[in-house]
Each structure stands twice: as C-alpha cells, then as structure tokens.
Design an enzyme around this catalytic site. Sequence first.
Site, PDB file in Angstrom:
ATOM      1  N   ARG A 121       1.961  13.836   6.934  1.00 30.27           N
ATOM      2  CA  ARG A 121       2.830  14.092   8.087  1.00 30.27           C
ATOM      3  C   ARG A 121       4.298  14.287   7.687  1.00 30.27           C
ATOM      4  O   ARG A 121       5.104  14.780   8.453  1.00 30.27           O
ATOM      5  CB  ARG A 121       2.704  12.922   9.094  1.00 30.27           C
ATOM      6  CG  ARG A 121       1.366  12.891   9.816  1.00 30.27           C
ATOM      7  CD  ARG A 121       1.127  11.580  10.547  1.00 30.27           C
ATOM      8  NE  ARG A 121       0.632  10.535   9.647  1.00 30.27           N
ATOM      9  CZ  ARG A 121       0.293   9.308  10.043  1.00 30.27           C
ATOM     10  NH1 ARG A 121       0.396   8.971  11.314  1.00 30.27           N
ATOM     11  NH2 ARG A 121      -0.148   8.421   9.159  1.00 30.27           N
ATOM     12  N   GLU A 177      -8.102   2.007  15.871  1.00 30.03           N
ATOM     13  CA  GLU A 177      -7.209   3.064  15.403  1.00 30.03           C
ATOM     14  C   GLU A 177      -7.055   4.119  16.495  1.00 30.03           C
ATOM     15  O   GLU A 177      -7.998   4.386  17.254  1.00 30.03           O
ATOM     16  CB  GLU A 177      -7.745   3.698  14.122  1.00 30.03           C
ATOM     17  CG  GLU A 177      -7.480   2.871  12.892  1.00 30.03           C
ATOM     18  CD  GLU A 177      -6.019   2.481  12.742  1.00 30.03           C
ATOM     19  OE1 GLU A 177      -5.192   3.358  12.477  1.00 30.03           O
ATOM     20  OE2 GLU A 177      -5.705   1.284  12.904  1.00 30.03           O
ATOM     21  N   ASP A 181       5.588   2.176   3.866  1.00 31.36           N
ATOM     22  CA  ASP A 181       6.409   3.004   4.761  1.00 31.36           C
ATOM     23  C   ASP A 181       7.092   2.192   5.849  1.00 31.36           C
ATOM     24  O   ASP A 181       7.318   2.677   6.945  1.00 31.36           O
ATOM     25  CB  ASP A 181       5.559   4.140   5.362  1.00 31.36           C
ATOM     26  CG  ASP A 181       4.438   3.641   6.271  1.00 31.36           C
ATOM     27  OD1 ASP A 181       4.221   2.410   6.346  1.00 31.36           O
ATOM     28  OD2 ASP A 181       3.777   4.481   6.908  1.00 31.36           O
ATOM     29  N   LEU A 203       0.843  -1.203   0.000  1.00 31.33           N
ATOM     30  CA  LEU A 203       0.000   0.000   0.000  1.00 31.33           C
ATOM     31  C   LEU A 203       0.877   1.252   0.000  1.00 31.33           C
ATOM     32  O   LEU A 203       1.678   1.443   0.908  1.00 31.33           O
ATOM     33  CB  LEU A 203      -0.898   0.024   1.243  1.00 31.33           C
ATOM     34  CG  LEU A 203      -1.679  -1.248   1.567  1.00 31.33           C
ATOM     35  CD1 LEU A 203      -2.593  -1.010   2.761  1.00 31.33           C
ATOM     36  CD2 LEU A 203      -2.496  -1.698   0.356  1.00 31.33           C
ATOM     37  N   TYR A 252      39.428  20.892 -17.052  1.00 28.57           N
ATOM     38  CA  TYR A 252      38.229  21.420 -17.703  1.00 28.57           C
ATOM     39  C   TYR A 252      38.559  22.704 -18.451  1.00 28.57           C
ATOM     40  O   TYR A 252      39.098  23.644 -17.864  1.00 28.57           O
ATOM     41  CB  TYR A 252      37.177  21.686 -16.604  1.00 28.57           C
ATOM     42  CG  TYR A 252      35.817  22.072 -17.102  1.00 28.57           C
ATOM     43  CD1 TYR A 252      35.209  21.379 -18.138  1.00 28.57           C
ATOM     44  CD2 TYR A 252      35.117  23.122 -16.497  1.00 28.57           C
ATOM     45  CE1 TYR A 252      33.939  21.745 -18.578  1.00 28.57           C
ATOM     46  CE2 TYR A 252      33.854  23.475 -16.932  1.00 28.57           C
ATOM     47  CZ  TYR A 252      33.267  22.789 -17.971  1.00 28.57           C
ATOM     48  OH  TYR A 252      32.009  23.133 -18.402  1.00 28.57           O
ATOM     49  N   ARG A 301      35.845  11.458  -5.183  1.00 28.82           N
ATOM     50  CA  ARG A 301      34.584  11.544  -5.922  1.00 28.82           C
ATOM     51  C   ARG A 301      34.474  10.347  -6.863  1.00 28.82           C
ATOM     52  O   ARG A 301      35.398   9.540  -6.954  1.00 28.82           O
ATOM     53  CB  ARG A 301      34.520  12.899  -6.631  1.00 28.82           C
ATOM     54  CG  ARG A 301      34.306  14.042  -5.603  1.00 28.82           C
ATOM     55  CD  ARG A 301      34.462  15.400  -6.218  1.00 28.82           C
ATOM     56  NE  ARG A 301      33.700  15.513  -7.429  1.00 28.82           N
ATOM     57  CZ  ARG A 301      34.054  16.265  -8.480  1.00 28.82           C
ATOM     58  NH1 ARG A 301      35.181  16.963  -8.447  1.00 28.82           N
ATOM     59  NH2 ARG A 301      33.309  16.319  -9.548  1.00 28.82           N
ATOM     60  N   ASN A 315       6.223   7.862   9.322  1.00 22.64           N
ATOM     61  CA  ASN A 315       5.212   8.834   8.919  1.00 22.64           C
ATOM     62  C   ASN A 315       5.745  10.252   8.801  1.00 22.64           C
ATOM     63  O   ASN A 315       5.180  11.068   8.095  1.00 22.64           O
ATOM     64  CB  ASN A 315       4.055   8.822   9.923  1.00 22.64           C
ATOM     65  CG  ASN A 315       3.408   7.453   9.986  1.00 22.64           C
ATOM     66  OD1 ASN A 315       3.111   6.858   8.955  1.00 22.64           O
ATOM     67  ND2 ASN A 315       3.227   6.930  11.182  1.00 22.64           N
ATOM     68  N   LYS A 324      38.946  12.695  -8.588  1.00 21.48           N
ATOM     69  CA  LYS A 324      37.731  12.338  -9.335  1.00 21.48           C
ATOM     70  C   LYS A 324      38.142  11.602 -10.595  1.00 21.48           C
ATOM     71  O   LYS A 324      39.052  12.063 -11.290  1.00 21.48           O
ATOM     72  CB  LYS A 324      36.939  13.603  -9.704  1.00 21.48           C
ATOM     73  CG  LYS A 324      35.612  13.289 -10.324  1.00 21.48           C
ATOM     74  CD  LYS A 324      35.215  14.103 -11.524  1.00 21.48           C
ATOM     75  CE  LYS A 324      36.149  14.189 -12.648  1.00 21.48           C
ATOM     76  NZ  LYS A 324      35.688  14.894 -13.830  1.00 21.48           N
TER      77      LYS A 324
HETATM   78  C1  UD1 Z   1      -1.655   2.120   9.711  1.00 22.63           C
HETATM   79  C2  UD1 Z   1      -2.720   1.263  10.393  1.00 22.63           C
HETATM   80  C3  UD1 Z   1      -2.401   1.162  11.877  1.00 22.63           C
HETATM   81  C4  UD1 Z   1      -1.018   0.581  12.056  1.00 22.63           C
HETATM   82  C5  UD1 Z   1       0.049   1.348  11.255  1.00 22.63           C
HETATM   83  C6  UD1 Z   1       1.341   0.568  11.242  1.00 22.63           C
HETATM   84  C7  UD1 Z   1      -4.873   1.572   9.204  1.00 22.63           C
HETATM   85  C8  UD1 Z   1      -6.161   2.243   9.177  1.00 22.63           C
HETATM   86  N1  UD1 Z   1      -4.032   1.883  10.208  1.00 22.63           N
HETATM   87  O1  UD1 Z   1      -1.718   3.405  10.267  1.00 22.63           O
HETATM   88  O2  UD1 Z   1      -3.339   0.338  12.535  1.00 22.63           O
HETATM   89  O3  UD1 Z   1      -0.668   0.576  13.433  1.00 22.63           O
HETATM   90  O4  UD1 Z   1      -0.365   1.510   9.884  1.00 22.63           O
HETATM   91  O5  UD1 Z   1       2.393   1.315  10.701  1.00 22.63           O
HETATM   92  O6  UD1 Z   1      -4.624   0.741   8.355  1.00 22.63           O
HETATM   93  N2  UD1 Z   1      -2.283   4.079   2.237  1.00 22.63           N
HETATM   94  C9  UD1 Z   1      -2.930   3.851   1.031  1.00 22.63           C
HETATM   95  N3  UD1 Z   1      -4.153   4.419   0.836  1.00 22.63           N
HETATM   96  C10 UD1 Z   1      -4.769   5.167   1.783  1.00 22.63           C
HETATM   97  C11 UD1 Z   1      -4.118   5.372   3.016  1.00 22.63           C
HETATM   98  C12 UD1 Z   1      -2.878   4.808   3.211  1.00 22.63           C
HETATM   99  O7  UD1 Z   1      -2.395   3.172   0.155  1.00 22.63           O
HETATM  100  O8  UD1 Z   1      -5.872   5.640   1.518  1.00 22.63           O
HETATM  101  C13 UD1 Z   1      -0.943   3.518   2.409  1.00 22.63           C
HETATM  102  C14 UD1 Z   1       0.084   4.575   2.760  1.00 22.63           C
HETATM  103  O9  UD1 Z   1       0.686   5.091   1.590  1.00 22.63           O
HETATM  104  C15 UD1 Z   1       1.059   3.829   3.660  1.00 22.63           C
HETATM  105  C16 UD1 Z   1       0.207   2.713   4.258  1.00 22.63           C
HETATM  106  O10 UD1 Z   1      -0.972   2.613   3.499  1.00 22.63           O
HETATM  107  O11 UD1 Z   1       2.121   3.257   2.932  1.00 22.63           O
HETATM  108  C17 UD1 Z   1      -0.174   3.010   5.711  1.00 22.63           C
HETATM  109  O12 UD1 Z   1      -0.858   4.241   5.756  1.00 22.63           O
HETATM  110  P1  UD1 Z   1      -0.603   5.300   6.907  1.00 22.63           P
HETATM  111  O13 UD1 Z   1      -1.403   6.503   6.628  1.00 22.63           O
HETATM  112  O14 UD1 Z   1       0.842   5.476   7.122  1.00 22.63           O
HETATM  113  O15 UD1 Z   1      -1.267   4.510   8.117  1.00 22.63           O
HETATM  114  P2  UD1 Z   1      -0.981   4.704   9.659  1.00 22.63           P
HETATM  115  O16 UD1 Z   1      -1.708   5.888  10.142  1.00 22.63           O
HETATM  116  O17 UD1 Z   1       0.464   4.644   9.925  1.00 22.63           O
HETATM  117 CA    CA Z   2       2.322   4.568   8.646  1.00 25.25          CA
END
Ligand code: UD1
Ligand code: CA
Length: 443
Positions: free
Chosen positions: A31, A165, A118, A24, A374, A322, A235, A339
């Site tokens: 943030r 959450e 992430d 994802l 150069y 370099r 984040n 370099k």
């Molecule tokens: C999420 C989890 C949380 C967990 C944490 C672990 C949910 C609702 N929450 O929170 O329970 O403890 O990860 O690190 O799942 N992303 C999408 N589409 C969206 C939103 C997010 O693809 O609409 C992706 C983001 O790019 C990211 C990942 O999902 O890579 C997690 O999203 P993020 O917003 O970081 O979730 P957290 O608030 O950290």
């Molecule tokens: Ca996260």
Amino acid sequence: MIELGINLSIKQGFKIMKTSILILAAGLGTRMKSQKPKVLQELCQKSMILHILEKAYELSDDVSVVLSYQKELVEKEILSCFPKTKILEQDLQNYPGTAGALKNFKPSKEKVLILCGDMPLVESLSLKQLLEENADLTLAVFYAKDPKNYGRVLIKENRIEKIIEFKDANEEEKKINICNAGVYAISSQLLEQILPLINNNNAAKEYYLTDVVALAKDKIIKPVYVDENEFMGINDKFELSVAENLMQEKIKKHWMKQGVIFHLPHSTFIGLDVEFIGECEVYENVRIEGKSKIVNSIIKSSSVIENSIVENSDVGPLAHLRPNCEIKNTHIGNFVECKNAKLNTVKAGHLSYLGDCEIDSGTNIGCGTITCNYDGVKKHKTIIGKNVFVGSDTQFIAPVNVENDVIIAAGSSVDCNVSSGSLFINRANRKIIKDYFYKKFKK
Ligand code: UD1
Ligand code: CA
C-alpha cells in the site's frame, strides 16, 4: 543508540528482564507504493523501524526483528544503530502473514511482546502497561471513530472472543469500532502451543497472528485500551503524513512547554534531535533539523537551519544555515547562506554566501559578499578578523586571511591576504568615455 535531544518518551531505567521483543517487519508494504521497504519510510527524518526499535530497547535488551522483503537493506539500517538486534527471516512464499512471521522465532524469555514495524508513534510507557497485566495474553485495543481496515475486536460479556480481519468481516462486524492495535504481550509457553494451530483459512490466505485470541479461549486474555493516534499503523503515504504531523505536534508542544515561542507552529518543522535552550522564538515556515542547537535566539520566517548552533543571535527571514555553522551574538539577515561558518559577533544583514569561513567580532559583512571557497577541486577557507568592514559586493578568493581592523572597499575581489589596519581596494580601473553612447548608436 540514537540520542534524542528531547525526552519524548521515558528513557532507560525500567528494562523488563523477562521479556523478549519481536518486531514484525517482513511484509511487502504494497500500500506504500514505493521501491523502498515500508519500515524504511521516514517520519521526521528517521525510519519507522528505528523509531520502534528505540522504544523496544527502552524496555528490553532482547530484541528481534523479522524481515523478508529487501531484507539486506532493512538489516543494514537496523544494525547501523542497534547492532545487538537479532535478525530473523520469514518465508513469505510458504508462510505469509503476521503469524507466518513467527515461524523461526524462539523466545528466550518468559514473555514475548510482539510489535509491528509500522507503528512509529508508540511510547514505551504504554507498552509497559501491557506487560504489567497479569494475563496469558494481553492485547492493545483502541476505539476508533473511523476503524478503517483495522482488525475488529469482538468483545462479549467483557471477554475478548476473537479478532476479525477487515477482509473477513461481514457488514455487522465492520461496524465494530474496537480495533486491534497489533501489539500483543503473550506468555512464551502459550505462544509456542498456539502457533502450530494457526492456519491460513481466510480471505487473504495468510497466517494471521490475530487468530491467537480465538485459539487461547480458555486462557486469561485481557485488553489494554490505548490511544488510537499513538498506536496507529502506517500503511500508505497519507497515513505517513498524518503520523509525521502528529510527531511534529508532539515535538513542538514539548518545546513550547519549555518556553520556546512558536508563531504559527503548524507551518514549522523541528527535527527530533534539535535542542532549544533559554528564550527562543521561531517564526512561521521555519525548518530546523539535525543536531541543531538554538540558544536564546530568534529564527525568523522561512529560514532553514541544518546541524548548526545559533546562540544569542537572530537569523532570517529567508536565511539558510547549512551544516556545521556556529553563529554567536550575530545578526544574519535575509538571503544569507552560511555553511561550515563560524561567526562571532558579526553582522551579515543581506544577500551573502559565507562558506568555510571564520569571521570575528565587530565585523560587518556588506550586501553581496561571497566567499569563493571552491576552486573546482577543493574547498578553501576564508578567515576574517575583528572589526573588519567588508564593503558590498566583495568576493573573497579563498584561501585568504584578512587580519583585524581592515576596510575592504565595495566591489573588491580579495585575492591575497590583508594585514591589520589596511584599506584594500581591488576593482577594475574606472573609465568614462564621453559621448560614447551617442557615437555608437549614431544619434
Ligand atoms: C495488522 C493486523 C490487524 C491490526 C493492524 C494494526 C493481522 C493479520 N492484522 O493489519 O488486525 O488491526 O495490524 O495496525 O495481523 N508483516 C510481516 N509478515 C507478513 C505480513 C506482515 O512481518 O507476512 C509485518 C509488516 O511488515 C508490518 C506488520 O507485520 O510491520 C503488520 O502488517 P500489515 O500488513 O501492516 O498488517 P495490517 O493489515 O495493518
Ligand atoms: Ca499495518
């Protein structure tokens, strides 16, 4: 696929044929407070998305990534290194949230491993653990001293009840210190049944993937306890620096175990693809990056080495290699910048710029030597042979070729080729005008 110089995680060899992996990476990453998409932020000079993809491909060849925010940019990065990756797009407007990200995903294998973009520190061996559990849904969880904003995992009588959450948790629930790592191994069938049941009835008005747990109540759900640091989600830029530091510690620990001495290792940056061979010593504040290879050498304080080979040599303090240098059996002292330089059995002890050059064995480079490579348009080469004595404050006006056994007098501009055995002097003529000072200032 990027070739890691070191084996930080297990490599190839245990691909899990029955698993589709979904990463994802569509979130806005608000943030992070950056123009750059969150998953393109770098750790040890590699983007977060490439870190996680590398681990994913160690497990399966069927890898998809969900994108949305700045999709083209992230897609380009992914496909440049992992061209077989399937790219999906999330409709963030209508289906925001981690479950919204799965709307267009159709798993082709029996199981799905869902990862977040992430979490660059995870190792494939830990992920494999989740896939080996005999369960409909396996969830990575960890104990956290400070559970921050992580989703809280409610476990009652050894059963995972639900994930709450942070935004939706009450004061009691916030005290729970078992956190959701955001990694799920789920049977494809179950995922397809549950996804349509997830709603956005929560504080963020998002479709939470975490809801799968409560919705799969009658199924076998197992937690797998993982390491908090390894599974940390990044984040913001503070967490990014914490994670980079952890990765650096891991890299340096690896090399120390291989016999490299690090003085004050916390102050030194070693790139992921750097390789050490034999007995090496690295002093404080050193930065070595790219595909640099250090063989039986000493790198002294505050030196920077980029994409270069150093063999049986000592470099620094305060030297800069370099890209594209090959330094063998050589002494490079302070304030020497090289370099694209090949130096074999050379001494360049102080304050020099040696760029686009080849210098052969037994040659001594005096202080203040500059290769003028150069001309404002093009770069040119300086070639210096064996046993050449280069006096201090010499400029080589490239292209220029100095043969073996030559002496260059201090303060010379070498503006033509020099043949073997010669003494070369090219300075302004000496002039001494007696009492000039007194006449000028009428003393
Ligand atoms: C999420 C989890 C949380 C967990 C944490 C672990 C949910 C609702 N929450 O929170 O329970 O403890 O990860 O690190 O799942 N992303 C999408 N589409 C969206 C939103 C997010 O693809 O609409 C992706 C983001 O790019 C990211 C990942 O999902 O890579 C997690 O999203 P993020 O917003 O970081 O979730 P957290 O608030 O950290
Ligand atoms: Ca996260």
